[in-house]
Write a protein that holds these residues in place. Structure first.
Motif, PDB file in Angstrom:
ATOM      1  N   GLU A   1       0.840  -1.194   0.000  1.00 19.27           N
ATOM      2  CA  GLU A   1       0.000   0.000   0.000  1.00 19.27           C
ATOM      3  C   GLU A   1       0.875   1.243   0.000  1.00 19.27           C
ATOM      4  N   LEU A   2       0.639   2.115  -0.979  1.00 17.89           N
ATOM      5  CA  LEU A   2       1.400   3.356  -1.137  1.00 17.89           C
ATOM      6  C   LEU A   2       0.455   4.527  -1.373  1.00 17.89           C
ATOM      7  N   ASN A   3      -0.689   4.490  -0.739  1.00 19.59           N
ATOM      8  CA  ASN A   3      -1.695   5.533  -0.934  1.00 19.59           C
ATOM      9  C   ASN A   3      -1.200   6.896  -0.451  1.00 19.59           C
ATOM     10  N   ASN A   4      -1.657   7.929  -1.158  1.00 17.46           N
ATOM     11  CA  ASN A   4      -1.419   9.314  -0.737  1.00 17.46           C
ATOM     12  C   ASN A   4       0.054   9.644  -0.577  1.00 17.46           C
ATOM     13  N   ASN A   5       0.795   9.411  -1.649  1.00 13.82           N
ATOM     14  CA  ASN A   5       2.180   9.840  -1.747  1.00 13.82           C
ATOM     15  C   ASN A   5       2.312  10.775  -2.961  1.00 13.82           C
ATOM     16  N   LEU A   6       3.503  10.883  -3.514  1.00 14.75           N
ATOM     17  CA  LEU A   6       3.745  11.790  -4.647  1.00 14.75           C
ATOM     18  C   LEU A   6       4.273  11.034  -5.861  1.00 14.75           C
ATOM     19  N   ILE A   7       3.953   9.770  -5.960  1.00 16.86           N
ATOM     20  CA  ILE A   7       4.465   8.913  -7.032  1.00 16.86           C
ATOM     21  C   ILE A   7       3.877   9.341  -8.375  1.00 16.86           C
ATOM     22  N   SER A   8       4.743   9.511  -9.362  1.00 18.17           N
ATOM     23  CA  SER A   8       4.289   9.990 -10.669  1.00 18.17           C
ATOM     24  C   SER A   8       4.285   8.905 -11.743  1.00 18.17           C
ATOM     25  N   SER A   9       4.944   7.790 -11.493  1.00 11.46           N
ATOM     26  CA  SER A   9       4.966   6.722 -12.504  1.00 11.46           C
ATOM     27  C   SER A   9       4.995   5.358 -11.838  1.00 11.46           C
ATOM     28  N   LEU A  10       4.453   4.390 -12.557  1.00 13.28           N
ATOM     29  CA  LEU A  10       4.410   3.005 -12.086  1.00 13.28           C
ATOM     30  C   LEU A  10       4.674   2.112 -13.285  1.00 13.28           C
ATOM     31  N   SER A  11       5.815   1.429 -13.277  1.00 11.65           N
ATOM     32  CA  SER A  11       6.179   0.582 -14.415  1.00 11.65           C
ATOM     33  C   SER A  11       6.254  -0.877 -13.984  1.00 11.65           C
ATOM     34  N   PRO A  12       6.080  -1.792 -14.921  1.00 16.30           N
ATOM     35  CA  PRO A  12       6.133  -3.227 -14.591  1.00 16.30           C
ATOM     36  C   PRO A  12       7.450  -3.635 -13.943  1.00 16.30           C
ATOM     37  N   SER A  13       8.569  -3.033 -14.350  1.00 13.18           N
ATOM     38  CA  SER A  13       9.867  -3.431 -13.806  1.00 13.18           C
ATOM     39  C   SER A  13       9.989  -3.150 -12.317  1.00 13.18           C
TER      40      SER A  13
ATOM     41  N   ASN B   1      -8.046   8.228  -7.621  1.00 18.04           N
ATOM     42  CA  ASN B   1      -7.600   9.601  -7.371  1.00 18.04           C
ATOM     43  C   ASN B   1      -6.151   9.836  -7.778  1.00 18.04           C
ATOM     44  N   ASN B   2      -5.831   9.428  -8.992  1.00 21.72           N
ATOM     45  CA  ASN B   2      -4.556   9.772  -9.610  1.00 21.72           C
ATOM     46  C   ASN B   2      -4.841  10.731 -10.768  1.00 21.72           C
ATOM     47  N   LYS B   3      -3.973  10.752 -11.766  1.00 19.23           N
ATOM     48  CA  LYS B   3      -4.153  11.621 -12.926  1.00 19.23           C
ATOM     49  C   LYS B   3      -4.120  10.801 -14.215  1.00 19.23           C
ATOM     50  N   LEU B   4      -4.682   9.616 -14.137  1.00 19.79           N
ATOM     51  CA  LEU B   4      -4.625   8.685 -15.253  1.00 19.79           C
ATOM     52  C   LEU B   4      -5.419   9.174 -16.462  1.00 19.79           C
ATOM     53  N   HIS B   5      -4.730   9.249 -17.593  1.00 17.94           N
ATOM     54  CA  HIS B   5      -5.371   9.520 -18.873  1.00 17.94           C
ATOM     55  C   HIS B   5      -5.347   8.288 -19.773  1.00 17.94           C
ATOM     56  N   LEU B   6      -4.369   7.423 -19.519  1.00 15.64           N
ATOM     57  CA  LEU B   6      -4.132   6.312 -20.441  1.00 15.64           C
ATOM     58  C   LEU B   6      -3.806   5.028 -19.689  1.00 15.64           C
ATOM     59  N   ILE B   7      -4.458   3.938 -20.078  1.00 13.39           N
ATOM     60  CA  ILE B   7      -4.183   2.610 -19.543  1.00 13.39           C
ATOM     61  C   ILE B   7      -3.725   1.741 -20.701  1.00 13.39           C
ATOM     62  N   SER B   8      -2.547   1.139 -20.575  1.00 14.57           N
ATOM     63  CA  SER B   8      -2.018   0.293 -21.639  1.00 14.57           C
ATOM     64  C   SER B   8      -2.935  -0.896 -21.910  1.00 14.57           C
ATOM     65  N   ASP B   9      -3.105  -1.229 -23.200  1.00 16.36           N
ATOM     66  CA  ASP B   9      -3.939  -2.379 -23.575  1.00 16.36           C
ATOM     67  C   ASP B   9      -3.360  -3.694 -23.078  1.00 16.36           C
ATOM     68  N   THR B  10      -2.064  -3.699 -22.759  1.00 16.94           N
ATOM     69  CA  THR B  10      -1.417  -4.939 -22.319  1.00 16.94           C
ATOM     70  C   THR B  10      -1.275  -5.032 -20.802  1.00 16.94           C
ATOM     71  N   LEU B  11      -1.804  -4.044 -20.072  1.00 16.68           N
ATOM     72  CA  LEU B  11      -1.603  -3.995 -18.626  1.00 16.68           C
ATOM     73  C   LEU B  11      -2.073  -5.272 -17.934  1.00 16.68           C
TER      74      LEU B  11
ATOM     75  N   GLY C   1       2.160  -1.765 -19.482  1.00 20.86           N
ATOM     76  CA  GLY C   1       2.029  -3.170 -19.141  1.00 20.86           C
ATOM     77  C   GLY C   1       3.017  -4.015 -19.920  1.00 20.86           C
ATOM     78  N   PRO C   2       2.980  -5.320 -19.684  1.00 23.94           N
ATOM     79  CA  PRO C   2       2.081  -5.976 -18.725  1.00 23.94           C
ATOM     80  C   PRO C   2       2.662  -6.024 -17.306  1.00 23.94           C
ATOM     81  N   LEU C   3       1.768  -6.037 -16.322  1.00 20.59           N
ATOM     82  CA  LEU C   3       2.186  -6.252 -14.943  1.00 20.59           C
ATOM     83  C   LEU C   3       2.240  -7.756 -14.693  1.00 20.59           C
ATOM     84  N   ASN C   4       3.403  -8.266 -14.379  1.00 21.05           N
ATOM     85  CA  ASN C   4       3.566  -9.705 -14.179  1.00 21.05           C
ATOM     86  C   ASN C   4       3.335 -10.052 -12.712  1.00 21.05           C
TER      87      ASN C   4
END
Length: 508
Positions: A146-158, A195-205, A181-184
């Motif tokens: 759980e990392l709620n309510n921080n300042l994280i700007s990106s989340l990558s599969p790696s 409550n993020n700023k998501l505009h785009l979700i990868s089709d492979t997520l 994606g994809p998230l393994n």
């Protein structure tokens, strides 16, 4: 004396208590220590401690020496203590640690070299601005992150690739704009990115998320429901986005989906939800719907269409919804309600129609209704034919309508009525009105009344509590008919909250 002291020590240990508990701490047993308002981690914590809980302190820095000797520690929780930094390898040697929670602090990154034994990591409400692959290396047993309510700007599969056992991922309230994606994460069941700023979700997520059951993207800037969602999904939350249309053909493969939340978007119509055959809950409140959704799934149990622009309710809208139990149509502009429109809803127990444009109580409502809310309409009278079949009704809310009189025959036909709300109406305070009130109270109904609008000499008085009105009508109020008592067989065992503005619709 020495013998007595030795006996006390043995007795304390046998009962699980420590005689040497650090100041500002409570050592309930040799396994649990709780501390408050500290300036630093305390010395002298029993080496057998399994759970250490510290809150509302001023501990700015954590270091490895703080945990020397805590060889049995399984759970460490540090809450709201202003912690800004953690020395490298601080937790590395805690080989028994399973839960680490550092809530509401000032951390700017994930602590390094976390022990491989960790199963739960909660770092909510900090100032973490970035994640690195090294943050989670070796955490093959981690199940909850759980990392709620921080300042994280990106989340990558790696970043998360080593978390092969992860079951729950929560990153609400950050600054994430897109997810690749994809998230393994083959065991992930619960994922929330609210409550993020998501505009785009990868089709492979979702390619490798074949165990995912609960997914929430509420409170973002998404314009469509992501495609290629896993078939395992049970619940999908998409409230507070920018959806203008829902293409159910893109999600028809979700054969297990039972809950779909689409409230607070920009939807003007909904058609084709029947493709989700097992859907039981559909929430589409606070959109721009001008009519009820078309072709709804037959297993639907809860439909929330409140706060839209719906004008009419017809039998065609509900002809196949025999399992529907909860219907919310409040805060619309409904002026036409077809007689018998809901009669095929043979399990409906809660109907919310407050704040509409109804001139009368709808006819031929389902006999199963337990709660009927009609507050804030333009209803002028209560007819016996409107209520005669509602033998299960427990709550009737008629606040803020245009009622001036009560039809006692209509209300006497409601044997289980427990709460009747009548205030905010222009009452004509005759003795017959008070007589009706007394009859209802005598049979166990909690009646909430209002102020008199007529006759002129009683204007502004409360017809529920005015002693003057009661004295004037006393002969009628003491008639034999007002002494009727509720028969035991009419009593309802179901408890209903008397507060109509904050109640639980789940009435059995």
């Amino acid at each position: 004396m020495h013998l007595l002291y030795a006996l006390l020590v043995l007795l304390s240990l046998s009962n699980g208590f420590s005689l040497n508990c650090p100041g500002r701490c409570s050592c309930d047993s040799v396994h649990s220590v709780q501390c408050y308002r500290l300036m630093e981690l305390p010395f002298g914590i029993p080496p057998t401690t399994k759970r250490l809980y510290i809150s509302h302190s001023k501990i700015h820095h954590l270091q490895q020496s703080n945990f020397t000797g805590m060889l049995a520690l399984e759970e460490f929780i540090l809450l709201a203590s202003g912690t800004e930094s953690v020395e490298n390898d601080t937790f590395k040697t805690l080989n028994t640690l399973k839960t680490l929670e550092l809530w509401k602090n000032k951390l700017r990154r994930v602590p390094s070299a976390l022990p491989a034994s960790l199963e739960v990591l909660k770092l909510n409400d900090n100032s973490i601005y970035a994640l690195y692959q090294s943050d989670f290396e070796g955490l093959k047993k981690l199940k909850v992150l759980e990392l709620n309510n921080n300042l994280i700007s990106s989340l990558s599969p790696s970043m998360l690739s080593t978390l092969v056992s992860l079951q729950s991922l929560m990153v609400d309230g950050n600054n994430i704009e897109s997810v690749a994606g994809p998230l393994n994460l083959p065991h992930l069941k619960h994922m929330s990115m609210e409550n993020n700023k998501l505009h785009l979700i990868s089709d492979t997520l979702f390619t490798s998320l074949q165990s995912l059951q609960f997914l929430s993207f509420s409170g973002n800037f998404l314009t469509k429901i992501p495609i290629n969602l896993p078939k395992s999904l049970l619940s999908l939350k998409m409230e507070r986005n920018q959806l203008k249309v829902v293409r159910f053909r893109d999600v028809k493969h979700l054969e297990n989906l039972s809950h779909l939340y689409l409230s607070e978007n920009f939807l003007s119509s909904i058609d084709g939800a029947q493709l989700l055959a097992n859907l039981t809950t559909l929430e589409v409140s606070q959109n721009q719907l001008q009519m009820l959704p078309l072709r709804l799934p037959v297993r639907l149990q809860k439909l929330d269409c409140s706060s839209n622009l719906i004008q009419s309710v017809t039998a065609r809208d509900f002809q196949d919804l025999q399992d529907l139990k909860h219907l919310f149509l409040d805060n619309n502009i409904v002026s036409l309600f077809e007689a018998g429109a809901l009669q095929r809803c043979s399990q409906l127990s809660n109907l919310a129609l407050e704040q509409n444009l109804l001139l009368s109580i709808p006819l031929r409502l389902p006999k199963t209704l337990a709660r009927l809310d009609l507050k804030g309409n333009a209803i002028q009278d209560i007819a016996e034919r409107e209520l005669k079949d509602l033998k299960q009704l427990q709550v009737l809310n008629l606040r803020n309508n245009k009622l001036s009189a009560l039809d006692l025959r209509a209300l006497e036909g409601l044997p289980r009525l427990r709460h009747l709300y009548l205030d905010g109406n222009p009452w004509n305070c005759t003795c017959s009105l008070l007589r009706a009130r007394e009859v209802l109270k005598a049979k166990g109904t909690d009646v909430r009344g209002g102020q008199c609008a007529a006759p002129a000499e009683r204007q502004g008085e409360s017809w529920m509590s005015s002693k003057k009105i009661t004295r004037q009508c006393e002969p009628q109020l003491h008639s034999t008919e007002t002494k009727k008592k509720l028969k035991p067989e009419d009593a309802s065992s179901t408890k209903v909250s008397p507060d109509d503005d904050d109640y639980d619709y789940e009435i059995d």
